[in-house]
Scaffold this motif. Structure first.
Motif, short mmCIF file in Angstrom:
data_model
loop_
_atom_site.label_atom_id
_atom_site.label_comp_id
_atom_site.label_asym_id
_atom_site.label_seq_id
_atom_site.Cartn_x
_atom_site.Cartn_y
_atom_site.Cartn_z
N ARG A 56 0.83 -1.22 0.00
CA ARG A 56 0.00 0.00 0.00
C ARG A 56 0.86 1.26 0.00
N ALA A 59 3.10 1.75 -3.28
CA ALA A 59 2.39 1.79 -4.56
C ALA A 59 2.75 0.59 -5.44
N ARG A 156 5.47 -4.62 -9.47
CA ARG A 156 4.64 -3.67 -10.21
C ARG A 156 4.45 -4.18 -11.63
#
Length: 581
Positions: A56, A59, A156
């Protein structure tokens, strides 16, 4: 320009954003600490909180924590957009090695935080290719001293590097996860150590409580081995000739059927462990080579166990049995569990040796009792026996008895008749000696010497000696009536004296007796020689000790061989008080 100046130039909005992010980081760290304070049982919750807050605040699209366990690397926390099935399949199909093919491998190789900006553009990275939609990755080591015990991983789907602030935050989260893992490790080690100590203490207690029985000990060992080693079941086997018999079993996996045995051979894991006298650890019994382990391969199909461990019971360098523990799933036993099972095997071997030693002593004691007084046989095999056999002083009561007319009888009767009379006489008298707790010093033809109050103490030993002599006289009269019908005229006389004597081992190497030496022995022998048929002569001291409990009459002073002055003597007629039950 300083950082403060730059932040001021950025304006209030940037300041508010940085303050909000700082507060969020502090709140996340505080939340993790709050879970950690609950105790070591909350490790999964701690690691999930670490991964969730890391994803969180940094990101990321998803994150994981991998931990190095006894059976390899395992993902123990996953958060975010993750295909759980693909993730488990990827981690389960390849070992994690220190190389550049995977993110975790690079962390292990570089031993520091490692990033991959774009996995698709990295020619060395091929872990998970085609399985995950991942571009940027970061891995932070979880350490214990110099060892890496885990890795915090964030991913990511876009090629976007992690900022220095995010890296610093992740390293702080990794420190928290490392502390949580270490706390659990220390807690589990302490708990396991206590369980091991409790289990071994319990087995020692059972050994002490069952010196003559091995089954309770082996049952306790099987249960403790399964429980403390985290096994599904445990078996204890013993070697009988060329086969293995199941001695004890604990757990739900079936064992050998009643009457069933295994060949003692290297075709089974337990058999090979016993023959080679070493522990054998099988990670997955499904993979056993049927050519090498035909018996265990067949048993695995029959009972469907997976991980197995066998250790031998060794005595005097020879395998006398073994302990086998198994799991219904694949999970190798730890070095600590292997060592613990070997300790249980040592305890089992000690217990078996103790029982065999006890049985040997009891057998020898029984054999000695055929040739010695039971009290002397017990003394020889007791702890204090050696000291008492060396010699000691004690007050005893000595009884001498023999047959009247035996010499004339032996001269005229056939040897077989003489032996028949002696056997019956010795049998009846011997039973009465044991019944009255007397110690038989020796047989000498028709004569015998018995003493009381040694090696076992006898309350009112003077009265006990008189009571035995009266019982002997009564039993002899019954035998004498039968002998008279065959023409044997025999009588029975007894002499009893009390006083101090030296007692202990008498004889020479290879042939010892347990005997008494002193004037009391001579006096009893002389009184016996003076006693007429059916007469029990007592010394003055014996008379004084039993006068309230026995009917006696004064015989007068007797001139006994070896005594310079006449010796007062008394004849025992009967005992007035019954023997205590």
């Amino acid at each position: 320009m300083t950082g403060l100046g730059r932040r001021e130039l950025g304006g209030p909005a940037d300041f508010e954003r940085e303050l909000s992010e700082s507060k969020a980081r502090e709140a996340a760290l505080a939340a993790v600490l709050g879970i950690m304070r609950r105790g070591p049982s909350e490790l999964t919750a701690v690691l999930e909180s670490v991964a969730m807050n890391a994803v969180r605040l940094c990101a990321a699209d998803n994150g994981s924590i991998a931990q190095l366990k006894s059976d390899g690397w395992r993902l123990i926390a996953n958060v975010g957009d993750i295909d759980q099935e693909s993730m488990e399949r990827n981690w389960g199909n390849q070992p994690i090695e220190a190389n550049r093919r995977s993110l975790t491998g690079r962390v292990l190789m570089d031993r520091r935080t490692t990033t991959i900006v774009d996995a698709q553009a990295d020619p060395e990275y091929d872990a998970g290719v085609g399985l995950f939609n991942v571009r940027s990755l970061i891995g932070v080591p979880l350490t214990r001293g110099e060892d890496i015990v885990g890795v915090l991983i964030l991913r990511r789907q876009e090629p976007k590097p992690f900022t220095p602030e995010q890296v610093h935050l992740l390293e702080t989260f990794a420190d928290q996860a490392s502390i949580a893992i270490e706390n659990v490790r220390l807690f589990n080690e302490t708990k396991e150590s206590l369980e091991r100590q409790t289990a071994t203490s319990e087995i020692l207690r059972v050994i002490a409580a069952s010196p003559t029985e091995i089954q309770p000990v082996l049952d306790a060992i099987a249960e403790s081995a399964a429980r403390v080693c985290g096994a599904s079941d445990a078996h204890v086997y013993r070697v009988e000739g060329q086969v293995l018999k199941q001695w004890a079993h604990f757990g739900p996996i079936p064992g050998l059927a009643s009457g069933e045995s295994l060949p003692l051979s290297r075709g089974s894991v337990i058999g090979r462990s016993i023959l080679d006298r070493r522990a054998i650890h099988i990670r997955d019994a499904v993979d056993l080579d049927p050519a090498e382990y035909p018996i265990s391969s067949q048993l695995q199909r029959r009972w469907e166990f997976r991980t197995a461990l066998s250790v031998p019971l060794v005595r005097h360098g020879i395998g006398i049995g073994g302990i086998a523990i198994r799991r219904t799933h694949v999970q190798p036993f730890t070095p600590t569990q292997i060592e613990l099972l070997e300790t249980f095997a040592d305890q089992a071997a000690i217990a078996i040796a103790n029982v065999e030693l006890f049985q040997t002593v009891e057998r020898q004691r029984g054999e000695l009792s055929r040739f010695l007084s039971p009290q002397v046989a017990a003394l020889i095999t007791s702890e204090q026996g050696a000291k008492m056999l060396e010699g000691h002083r004690r007050q005893i009561t000595v009884v001498f008895c023999d047959l009247r007319g035996f010499t004339a009888f032996a001269e005229t009767a056939e040897p077989e008749e003489v032996l028949g009379v002696l056997r019956e006489y010795h049998r009846v008298m011997g039973e009465l000696i044991v019944e009255h707790r007397g110690t038989l010093e020796h047989f000498a033809g028709d004569g015998m010497m018995i003493f009381f109050n040694d090696p076992l103490p006898v309350e009112r030993h003077e009265l006990q000696a008189v009571r035995m002599a009266c019982a002997m006289r009564e039993s002899f009269e019954e035998m004498a009536r039968a002998w008279q019908k065959r023409g044997y005229e025999l009588g029975f006389g007894v002499g009893i004296a009390t006083g101090y004597a030296t007692l202990g081992r008498i004889g020479f190497e290879g042939r010892y007796d347990y005997g008494a030496i002193g004037n009391v022995v001579i006096l009893a022998q002389r009184l016996s020689a003076e006693a007429k048929a059916g007469q029990i002569l007592l010394s003055q001291r014996v008379q004084a000790a039993v006068e309230t409990d026995a009917e006696t009459t004064a015989v007068g002073d007797l001139a006994l061989k070896g005594f310079t002055r006449p010796v007062p003597a008394f004849a025992a007629e009967s005992v007035k008080t019954p023997a205590r039950s």
